[in-house]
Design a protein around this motif. Structure first.
Motif, PDB file in Angstrom:
ATOM      1  N   ARG A  15       0.845  -1.188   0.000  1.00  0.00           N
ATOM      2  CA  ARG A  15       0.000   0.000   0.000  1.00  0.00           C
ATOM      3  C   ARG A  15       0.877   1.234   0.000  1.00  0.00           C
TER       4      ARG A  15
ATOM      5  N   THR B  54      -1.163  11.798   2.272  1.00  0.00           N
ATOM      6  CA  THR B  54      -2.211  12.470   3.040  1.00  0.00           C
ATOM      7  C   THR B  54      -1.909  13.958   3.048  1.00  0.00           C
TER       8      THR B  54
ATOM      9  N   TRP C 196      -7.512  14.727   3.899  1.00  0.00           N
ATOM     10  CA  TRP C 196      -7.871  14.027   2.666  1.00  0.00           C
ATOM     11  C   TRP C 196      -6.612  13.504   2.007  1.00  0.00           C
TER      12      TRP C 196
ATOM     13  N   GLU D  69      -4.680   6.833  -2.111  1.00  0.00           N
ATOM     14  CA  GLU D  69      -4.019   5.596  -1.724  1.00  0.00           C
ATOM     15  C   GLU D  69      -4.146   4.579  -2.846  1.00  0.00           C
TER      16      GLU D  69
ATOM     17  N   TYR E 232      -7.830   4.605  -4.161  1.00  0.00           N
ATOM     18  CA  TYR E 232      -8.830   5.154  -3.249  1.00  0.00           C
ATOM     19  C   TYR E 232      -8.597   6.636  -2.987  1.00  0.00           C
TER      20      TYR E 232
ATOM     21  N   THR F 115      -9.034   8.976   0.280  1.00  0.00           N
ATOM     22  CA  THR F 115      -9.075   8.648   1.698  1.00  0.00           C
ATOM     23  C   THR F 115      -9.326   9.886   2.550  1.00  0.00           C
ATOM     24  N   TYR F 116      -9.759   9.641   3.779  1.00  0.00           N
ATOM     25  CA  TYR F 116      -9.824  10.699   4.792  1.00  0.00           C
ATOM     26  C   TYR F 116      -9.369  10.122   6.124  1.00  0.00           C
ATOM     27  N   ARG F 117      -8.444  10.830   6.807  1.00  0.00           N
ATOM     28  CA  ARG F 117      -7.975  10.447   8.136  1.00  0.00           C
ATOM     29  C   ARG F 117      -8.294  11.568   9.111  1.00  0.00           C
TER      30      ARG F 117
ATOM     31  N   LYS G 215     -10.218   6.244   9.812  1.00  0.00           N
ATOM     32  CA  LYS G 215      -9.884   6.377   8.399  1.00  0.00           C
ATOM     33  C   LYS G 215     -11.010   5.810   7.558  1.00  0.00           C
TER      34      LYS G 215
ATOM     35  N   ARG H  60     -12.162   5.174   3.248  1.00  0.00           N
ATOM     36  CA  ARG H  60     -11.662   5.200   1.878  1.00  0.00           C
ATOM     37  C   ARG H  60     -12.750   4.733   0.915  1.00  0.00           C
TER      38      ARG H  60
ATOM     39  N   GLU I 124      -8.532  -2.399   9.445  1.00  0.00           N
ATOM     40  CA  GLU I 124      -9.597  -1.943   8.539  1.00  0.00           C
ATOM     41  C   GLU I 124     -10.475  -3.088   8.054  1.00  0.00           C
TER      42      GLU I 124
ATOM     43  N   THR J 238     -12.612  -3.572   4.390  1.00  0.00           N
ATOM     44  CA  THR J 238     -12.885  -3.018   3.070  1.00  0.00           C
ATOM     45  C   THR J 238     -13.825  -3.950   2.327  1.00  0.00           C
TER      46      THR J 238
END
Length: 162
Positions: free
Chosen positions: A49, A53, A58, A61, A90, A92-94, A102, A104, A143, A145
């Motif tokens: 991966r 960020t 935002w 990934e 993806y 993403t938001y953290r 997180k 995605r 996670e 998914t």
């Protein structure tokens, strides 16, 4: 042609200026491809991966996974190996903090192989989880998914930030 070159140079300059204000990361992921199918054991996938960020939380990934340990499915001729390979991009938001959430959303390509019969598909993928910041350069994320309607990926990921 000259305008195209100037436009590309402007985009490269803007991207490089923004790159200093963001976190780039690379890491490995491992997890269970949970197949919702009777008489089938789920494969264990290993993957890579990478992403970035932005200061806003935002980011983007990319992820590639492939079966490390095949699952098994009952077939007419006996047990058949089940392998799943994925490639995804993806948005993403953290959230902020040493413990963060997180999410995605992105596009995913998958190839499912059951006993030598292979089928591929492309679709939307959605995931979420929790992350732990173990220092300035190391994060661990747990996670889930959704790969497709009947396949989910429960994973653990360790990333190094640059």
């Amino acid at each position: 042609m000259h305008n195209l070159a100037k436009g590309a140079a402007t985009l490269a300059l803007a991207f490089s200026a923004g790159a200093s204000a963001q976190d780039t990361y690379w890491g490995g992921t491992i997890g269970l491809m949970d197949i919702d199918m009777r008489n089938a054991d789920s494969p264990v996938n290993l993957g890579l991966r990478g992403g970035l960020t932005l200061p806003s939380g935002w980011g983007f990934e990319a992820e590639y996974t492939n079966s490390l340990i095949s699952g098994e499915a009952d077939a007419f001729s006996g047990d058949a190996d089940v392998d799943i390979q994925t490639l995804a991009g993806y948005g993403t938001y953290r959230s902020y903090g040493n413990i963060y959430f997180k999410g995605r959303l992105g596009l995913l390509y998958e190839d499912v192989d059951v006993g030598g019969f292979s089928e591929d598909d492309t679709g939307v993928s959605l995931g979420g989880g929790v992350g732990f910041d173990f220092g300035p350069n190391t994060n661990v994320e747990l996670e889930y998914t959704m790969i497709e309607e009947d396949v989910g990926f429960w994973s653990g990921t360790m990333t190094l930030n640059f």
